[in-house]
Design a protein around this motif. Structure first.
Motif, PDB file in Angstrom:
ATOM      1  N   PHE A  76       0.818  -1.220   0.000  1.00 15.62           N
ATOM      2  CA  PHE A  76       0.000   0.000   0.000  1.00 15.62           C
ATOM      3  C   PHE A  76       0.850   1.268   0.000  1.00 15.62           C
ATOM      4  O   PHE A  76       0.463   2.272  -0.583  1.00 15.62           O
ATOM      5  N   ASN A  77       1.976   1.242   0.711  1.00 12.46           N
ATOM      6  CA  ASN A  77       2.708   2.480   0.951  1.00 12.46           C
ATOM      7  C   ASN A  77       4.185   2.335   0.595  1.00 12.46           C
ATOM      8  O   ASN A  77       4.735   1.240   0.608  1.00 12.46           O
ATOM      9  N   LYS A  78       4.778   3.493   0.336  1.00 10.36           N
ATOM     10  CA  LYS A  78       6.207   3.506   0.041  1.00 10.36           C
ATOM     11  C   LYS A  78       6.985   3.661   1.342  1.00 10.36           C
ATOM     12  O   LYS A  78       7.579   4.709   1.614  1.00 10.36           O
ATOM     13  N   GLY A  79       6.964   2.641   2.172  1.00 12.75           N
ATOM     14  CA  GLY A  79       7.782   2.619   3.382  1.00 12.75           C
ATOM     15  C   GLY A  79       9.145   2.037   3.054  1.00 12.75           C
ATOM     16  O   GLY A  79       9.576   2.047   1.897  1.00 12.75           O
ATOM     17  N   LYS A  80       9.803   1.494   4.042  1.00 11.00           N
ATOM     18  CA  LYS A  80      11.155   1.003   3.806  1.00 11.00           C
ATOM     19  C   LYS A  80      11.181  -0.252   2.932  1.00 11.00           C
ATOM     20  O   LYS A  80      12.155  -0.496   2.232  1.00 11.00           O
ATOM     21  N   HIS A  81      10.093  -1.025   2.940  1.00 11.10           N
ATOM     22  CA  HIS A  81      10.086  -2.210   2.078  1.00 11.10           C
ATOM     23  C   HIS A  81      10.112  -1.809   0.608  1.00 11.10           C
ATOM     24  O   HIS A  81      10.943  -2.288  -0.163  1.00 11.10           O
ATOM     25  N   VAL A  82       9.194  -0.932   0.213  1.00 16.39           N
ATOM     26  CA  VAL A  82       9.130  -0.518  -1.197  1.00 16.39           C
ATOM     27  C   VAL A  82      10.322   0.373  -1.556  1.00 16.39           C
ATOM     28  O   VAL A  82      10.879   0.287  -2.644  1.00 16.39           O
ATOM     29  N   GLY A  83      10.721   1.216  -0.615  1.00 19.59           N
ATOM     30  CA  GLY A  83      11.759   2.196  -0.922  1.00 19.59           C
ATOM     31  C   GLY A  83      13.166   1.634  -0.877  1.00 19.59           C
ATOM     32  O   GLY A  83      14.061   2.134  -1.569  1.00 19.59           O
ATOM     33  N   ARG A  84      13.378   0.581  -0.093  1.00 16.59           N
ATOM     34  CA  ARG A  84      14.745   0.122   0.122  1.00 16.59           C
ATOM     35  C   ARG A  84      14.908  -1.392  -0.033  1.00 16.59           C
ATOM     36  O   ARG A  84      15.760  -1.872  -0.782  1.00 16.59           O
ATOM     37  N   ASP A  85      14.072  -2.174   0.688  1.00 19.29           N
ATOM     38  CA  ASP A  85      14.297  -3.622   0.726  1.00 19.29           C
ATOM     39  C   ASP A  85      14.050  -4.293  -0.618  1.00 19.29           C
ATOM     40  O   ASP A  85      14.812  -5.175  -1.029  1.00 19.29           O
ATOM     41  N   ILE A  86      12.978  -3.905  -1.287  1.00 20.19           N
ATOM     42  CA  ILE A  86      12.668  -4.534  -2.574  1.00 20.19           C
ATOM     43  C   ILE A  86      13.699  -4.131  -3.632  1.00 20.19           C
ATOM     44  O   ILE A  86      14.217  -5.005  -4.346  1.00 20.19           O
TER      45      ILE A  86
END
Lengths: 126, 126
Positions: A76-86
């Motif tokens: 849903f959101n651009k947190g650390k998963h979308v912004g960094r981990d992926i």
């Protein structure tokens, strides 16, 4: 160019939740087929807590004529998963599979149709 | 009967992610208004890690003519949050606010339009 679609969820300790995601991916695959989209395969993968990982999902494509992989983060959101981990996992996958073109698509929460879908779903439960 | 809509996200340690969710709720509110839906208020709340909680969001409605609250969980899967934690918070809220009718709606992942939206979003990035 033959392409595959990988849809990534966070992953849960609940296999029921993971199976629900796998069923969603299957519905997307069916819709893609019905719409004439040309994916060789549409597969689920997980950031963590469940299998397969991104690298494992790409390994599942080994004997298929795939040159290009699109990865879609169902977040849903651009947190650390979308912004960094992926992005870090994509970098790792590109190093592991240098013959593949691996594209990271925009995450689900950036879809313009999200707010209307939420409202439709709510209005249908009035 | 005057009703309010609360949309609940999990909540993140990233305020950027929380703000992104709040912006989505604002878009849903605007769509609801444009569609003639009769919500007195459309507000965000969080299961954990961010404010307001469900109870705090209901307190924000205190001076409004609200008799009925609909709570919509913005979650992809029916894991322990949707299956257990959110119903427990609803039970707590009903005890705190006995004059309100608090309804728990089906969670986002159960929307039939989800798979088509995912495919549309992906196809638009081809």
């Amino acid at each position: 160019m033959s392409k595959a679609l990988l849809i990534m969820a966070h992953g849960s300790r609940s296999e029921t939740a993971n199976d629900e995601f796998r069923a969603l991916v299957e519905r997307v695959a069916q819709s893609a087929h019905a719409a004439g989209e040309e994916f060789v395969a549409v597969l689920p993968c997980f950031l963590e807590l469940a299998k397969p990982s991104l690298v494992e999902a790409i390994q599942q494509l080994e004997h298929q004529p795939v040159k290009r992989v699109q990865l879609y983060p169902l977040f849903f959101n651009k947190g650390k998963h979308v912004g960094r981990d992926i992005p870090a996992q994509v970098t790792e996958a590109r190093e592991r599979f240098p013959d593949l073109t691996i594209e990271l698509l925009d995450y689900f929460g950036s879809a313009e149709g999200l707010a209307p879908l939420v409202l439709d779903h709510i209005a249908g439960q009035a």
